[in-house]
Write an enzyme that holds these catalytic residues in place. Structure first.
Site, mmCIF file in Angstrom:
data_model
loop_
_atom_site.group_PDB
_atom_site.id
_atom_site.type_symbol
_atom_site.label_atom_id
_atom_site.label_comp_id
_atom_site.label_asym_id
_atom_site.label_seq_id
_atom_site.Cartn_x
_atom_site.Cartn_y
_atom_site.Cartn_z
ATOM 1 N N ARG A 69 0.822 -1.219 0.000
ATOM 2 C CA ARG A 69 0.000 0.000 0.000
ATOM 3 C C ARG A 69 0.851 1.262 0.000
ATOM 4 O O ARG A 69 0.474 2.276 0.564
ATOM 5 C CB ARG A 69 -0.971 -0.010 1.195
ATOM 6 C CG ARG A 69 -2.039 -1.090 1.072
ATOM 7 C CD ARG A 69 -2.809 -1.276 2.342
ATOM 8 N NE ARG A 69 -1.990 -1.827 3.403
ATOM 9 C CZ ARG A 69 -1.712 -3.123 3.524
ATOM 10 N NH1 ARG A 69 -2.195 -3.980 2.678
ATOM 11 N NH2 ARG A 69 -0.957 -3.557 4.512
ATOM 12 N N LYS A 70 2.013 1.179 -0.609
ATOM 13 C CA LYS A 70 2.903 2.333 -0.728
ATOM 14 C C LYS A 70 3.335 2.557 -2.176
ATOM 15 O O LYS A 70 4.287 3.283 -2.443
ATOM 16 C CB LYS A 70 4.127 2.146 0.178
ATOM 17 C CG LYS A 70 3.755 2.104 1.665
ATOM 18 C CD LYS A 70 4.945 1.787 2.534
ATOM 19 C CE LYS A 70 4.574 1.861 4.017
ATOM 20 N NZ LYS A 70 3.527 0.935 4.397
ATOM 21 N N TYR B 150 -10.326 -2.861 -12.086
ATOM 22 C CA TYR B 150 -9.701 -3.067 -13.383
ATOM 23 C C TYR B 150 -10.645 -2.690 -14.524
ATOM 24 O O TYR B 150 -10.237 -2.109 -15.522
ATOM 25 C CB TYR B 150 -9.261 -4.525 -13.534
ATOM 26 C CG TYR B 150 -8.313 -5.000 -12.465
ATOM 27 C CD1 TYR B 150 -7.357 -4.150 -11.932
ATOM 28 C CD2 TYR B 150 -8.373 -6.301 -11.971
ATOM 29 C CE1 TYR B 150 -6.484 -4.577 -10.955
ATOM 30 C CE2 TYR B 150 -7.496 -6.743 -10.985
ATOM 31 C CZ TYR B 150 -6.562 -5.865 -10.484
ATOM 32 O OH TYR B 150 -5.697 -6.281 -9.510
#
Length: 997
Positions: free
Chosen positions: A931-932, A969
């Site tokens: 999550r970075k 997506y």
């Protein structure tokens, strides 16, 4: 006849009672005690006049909170803890209270005391009798040291919770000076020094309870915890950033009954020897980085009442054997683990649970019948558990009706609920396939969430067939409901949250909706409501969210609004008239969307009064409502939780008020498609460098929006280029985090690059950056990172070499553990070396691995960089340094470089396109680096290489149950192919088929 002895006994009893009564009346408060209390009161702030009885007109033993000994008149207890915010007292605690030499109980908790005052004294106070001291939960209370506690030799109970002790580095020494202590509670104290290197700390041999939760230790579990000589039974270490593994020395705490390690960074397996803690009743290891299977020995904890292993990377299958001895179990929490349940359909558990939390655990496709045996359940959460089939619908709904709190959301359960009655207090049915009219509701219901289903019909039966109800939360958005809203809202006096958005409702709003004075959230968007929105919003005294977008409302904007409003979304209606100036009097406003109406007049110049857009939000929690930015809907939290104003597509005219540019926290400002004039203040281009960078960007765009001739030419170019870059980059955002649990793979996701997309990727900005010696280093991709301040983190994607194999092997094993596929893992370092780095392996034409490295320092130049690929380097700036519990395991050299992840891909070919492509087999980022943006960085490197080589597409796989990823997506333009099914020959079947004649 009564005997003489009986008469004598009665006389003596009467004299004794009379004497005792007279003594209690004669002996009053001791003058020394009264003086000590008066000194204490002098430092107290008492806005509610709670201590009004503390006057010389009353004996101090009669003062509120004071209790005296009946025979001596000496004060033994002082209890001034507060039960409500209004009755809190504050100021300074004068330790003259410790002059109360017979005081054994002192409770000043839950007040507003800010400090302690220690009076000068030639001799220490005689306070050896104090046994109970509670100063917890006093707001903004800080202490620099705890030396004043040392004389309290009789103290048994000490609670300093929520007191700021961040400057007290020697707190352990102060606690060791209290020889009688049996309960020590220091939660939320900001402690950071726990002396992890010490083997022994001489705490009281009577210590039973130790609560150090919610501090900031950031170390391994210290040895001295497990060398305590006391019979400790309660150990609470929640949320302290402890890392490393749980040490076997924990076995020395033989009396342990409660062990809480929630939300730390502990790694490794759950120790099998935990099953030897025969007295353990409460075990909480949730929200850690624990991996592996759940040891069967936990089933030996026959005294266990509460078990929580949620939010860990656990794998394996749980059977009835695991739970066979847990007859006392009342709470079971295994949410968001990768364990599976394999229970016999006739299994009857030995326990009766009160709470069961199995969110995001694979239970389906059939509803587990053993749950019917749990007749004492108060809470059931089986959301996202892949259930699609209910064998006995009557039994299913009858069982749920007996449970107070039910969450079965995010499954694929179907059925017509028209004849079902919901009897729970809280129930979440959202994201299923329910049909028919809305179910009946009972008088018990407080919260109903039934969004994202296919309910149809009208709301009449739900709203009007009941008298007064207690429902506070009603969300039936994203269904197929039709008709007008009935005029029955007068019975919904306690409604706080109402979401009817994205249905097919129509008509004018009924007058009784104006009586919903307790509403905080009102969402009616994407329906066909019409007429004037004529409610007097001043009667909605708590309203924070007004969302009416995409309807046919007409007339003027509401003429009154509550100052509590955080978000106003009225876009895509038919509102006319001017923007009222009272919008400027909304200090909490963070989202203002009036786009696509017929508003006229000028933009009010008083907008600078919207203080939340200048100095930050008043609200502490923001709902994840949808916003529109550049024609695209995004969730509020997806946008980063930023502020926005959209007045586009109206008939506004006049000059743009300069005050608009004082709103330095605004993220998205859209004034396009109006008739505005004037010039943009030059100084606005420099607003908020750092925090306000996005504002400057949108101010520039605002000037383009407002000048029609520039606008058309600009967007013909800008939309053709920037949008392609945006789509290409947004598609790969955080993809690494979304591909880390590949199991039961049924869908192929293909991202196909056309010619224009290739140009966009090739034009993605590169820049040369000087290294610390002033020379230019490796080409660096600019991902829009802000200048380096605080804690810079350098990351690099490069081709692997044979020396990386040990790290690659460990990463692949972690991936197998995460995906619950360790039973298929047989790779060795030797097999990886021989297949990935043989003489025929040429990067990008065979199996290729990009490895991700991170470092707190710039990467040194390397003359041995692989000639096939120049590394991609990025510099980011996290607010805090990343704690990596496996740093030593994945260390790469001696310069602080650590391996953080990898992506393995290889070439494939599309016969339809007539072009080669890449297939991504594995993409993995270690837990502490997720999550970075690192997953995005890895996949971008693959996509960029594909473009350079003229490839037609890059493919990877997404789980068929991961609806959020699939939706993400699809919104990015990627194709999710439903038809293909993966076929696999491996092991013995492959050998047999391949050798058959």
């Amino acid at each position: 006849m009564v005997s003489f002895s009986s008469k004598l006994s009665l006389v003596l009893l009467f004299l004794l009672c009379t004497t005792t009564f007279n003594i209690s009346k004669v002996i009053g408060c001791h003058e020394k005690d009264e003086w000590a209390l008066s000194m204490f009161k002098a430092g107290v702030l008492d806005p509610s006049n709670r201590l009004s009885s503390w006057s010389t007109k009353e004996d101090c033993c009669e003062w509120i909170g004071v209790r005296c000994d009946n025979l001596t008149g000496r004060i033994t207890q002082l209890d001034l803890h507060s039960n409500s915010y209004q009755s809190r007292i504050g100021g300074v605690i004068n330790l003259s209270l410790l002059q109360l030499e017979f005081l054994n109980y002192l409770d000043l908790s839950s007040n507003n005391f800010r400090a302690i005052s220690i009076p000068p004294s030639k001799s220490p106070p005689n306070i050896s009798k104090l046994e109970h001291l509670d100063l917890s939960y006093n707001s903004n209370f800080g202490m620099d040291n705890l030396h004043w506690l040392s004389p309290l030799s009789s103290l048994k109970y000490l609670n300093l919770g929520r007191i700021d002790l961040s400057n007290e580095t020697n707190w352990l020494h102060s606690m060791a000076m209290l020889p009688s202590l049996s309960e020590l509670l220091l939660s939320y104290c900001g402690l950071s020094n726990i002396s992890p290197s010490l083997d022994y700390v001489n705490l009281s041999s009577s210590l039973v309870t130790l609560d150090l939760s919610f501090n900031n230790f950031k170390s391994e579990l210290p040895n001295w915890f497990f060398n305590l000589t006391s019979p400790i039974s309660y150990l609470d270490l929640r949320q302290n950033y402890f890392y490393g593994q749980i040490p076997i020395s924990l076995l020395r705490l033989r009396n342990l009954q409660s062990f809480k390690l929630w939300e730390n960074k502990l790694s490794g397996p759950i120790p099998y020897w935990l099953g030897q803690h025969e007295h353990l009743q409460h075990l909480d290891l949730s929200y850690n980085l624990l991996s592996g299977s759940v040891p069967s020995t936990l089933g030996n904890l026959s005294s266990l009442i509460h078990l929580d292993l949620s939010r860990n990377c656990l794998v394996g299958v749980l059977t009835e054997v695991t739970f066979s001895k847990l007859s006392a179990l009342e709470t079971l929490q295994l949410s968001s683990t990768c364990v599976e349940f394999d229970m016999d359909s006739n299994w009857v558990p030995p326990f009766q649970l009160h709470e069961l939390h199995l969110r995001n655990v694979s239970l389906g496709p059939n509803f587990p019948t053993w749950l019917y045996t749990q007749t004492s359940l108060d809470v059931l959460d089986i959301s996202s558990s892949r259930i699609s089939s209910i064998d006995d619908e009557h039994m299913f709904w009858s069982s749920l009706a007996k449970i107070g709190d039910v969450d079965i959301s995010h499954n694929s359960i179907s059925g017509d609920l028209s004849e079902v009655t919901l009897n729970s207090t809280y129930i979440d049915l959202s994201y299923n396939d329910f049909t028919g009219e809305l179910p009946h509701i009972s008088s018990n219901l407080i919260s109903l969430i039934a969004s994202h289903n296919s309910f149809s019909g009208t709301l009449f039966s739900v709203l009007c067939h009941h008298g007064q109800n207690v429902i506070g939360h009603l969300d039936i958005s994203n269904n197929l409901l039709t008709g007008q809203l009935p005029d029955c809202w007068a019975n919904w006096k306690q409604l706080v949250y109402l979401d009817l958005g994205s249905n097919q409702l129509s008509g004018e709003l009924p007058p009784s909706m104006g009586t919903l004075s307790t509403l905080v959230f009102l969402d009616l968007h994407n329906n066909s409501f019409f007429g004037e929105f004529s409610f007097n919003l001043s009667s909605f005294i708590s309203l924070e969210y007004l969302i009416l977008a995409k309807n046919k409302f007409s007339g003027s904007l509401p003429n009154t609004m509550q100052q509590s409003l955080v978000a106003i979304q009225l876009r895509s209606n038919q509102f006319t008239g001017i923007i009222p100036t009272h919008i400027c009097n909304l200090p909490a406003l963070m989202i203002l969307d009036l786009a696509d109406n017929m508003l006229s007049g000028s933009i009010p110049g008083c907008v600078y009064n919207i203080t939340a857009m200048v100095s930050g939000p008043i609200a502490y929690y923001i709902e994840n409502i949808n916003m529109v930015a550049k024609g695209r809907e995004v969730g509020y939290k997806e946008s980063g939780g930023l502020w926005s104003i959209d007045l586009s597509s109206n008939n506004l005219s006049g000059e743009i008020p300069p005050e608009l540019f004082s709103l330095i926290l605004v993220w998205s400002l859209n004034l396009s498609r109006n008739h505005l004039s004037g010039r943009i203040p030059e100084e606005s281009l420099y607003l908020g460098m750092g925090v306000g960078f996005a504002v400057s960007f949108w101010v520039v765009c605002g000037s383009i929006f407002c000048i029609r001739a520039c606008r058309h030419g600009f967007f013909r170019w800008f939309d053709g280029v920037v949008d392609r870059i945006y789509v290409a980059m947004a598609l790969v955002e955080d993809i690494g985090d979304k591909l880390n649990c590949n199991k039961d793979l049924h869908m192929t996701l293909r991202f196909e690059f056309d010619t224009s997309t290739k140009r966009s990727l090739r034009s993605f900005p590169f820049q040369k950056q000087p290294n610390i010696n002033g020379r230019h280093r490796t080409t660096t991709t600019n991902f829009g990172i802000t200048p380096i301040v605080g804690h810079p983190l350098f990351s690099r994607v490069r081709l692997t070499t044979p020396s990386d194999v040990p790290h690659i092997h460990k990463l692949i094993h972690q991936l197998a553990v995460f995906e619950r596929l360790t039973h298929l893992f047989s790779a060795t370092e030797s097999s990886l070396s021989s297949t990935l780095f043989n003489s025929n392996s040429k990067p990008f034409h065979s199996f290729t691995i990009f490895i991700l490295e991170v470092s707190p320092n710039p990467f040194p130049e390397s003359p041995s960089d692989n000639p096939f690929y120049k590394p991609v380097v990025r510099v980011s700036n996290p607010d805090h340094p990343i704690e990596d519990p496996e740093k030593e395991t994945f260390k790469c050299g001696n310069d602080g470089v650590v391996v953080a992840g990898f992506v393995l891909f290889f070439p494939n070919y599309s016969t339809f396109l007539g072009k080669p492509g890449f297939y991504v087999e594995n993409l993995y980022v270690r837990e502490c680096y997720r999550r970075k943006g690192f997953g995005k960085m890895l996949l971008w490197a693959v996509a960029n290489q594909a473009v350079k080589m003229g490839c037609g597409r890059v493919e990877w796989v997404v789980l068929d149950w991961n609806v959020n990823a699939i939706k993400f997506y699809e919104e990015m333009g990627a194709k999710v192919l439903q038809e293909p099914k993966f076929c696999r020959l491996t092991g013995e079947p492959l050998e047999a088929y391949g050798t058959a004649e």
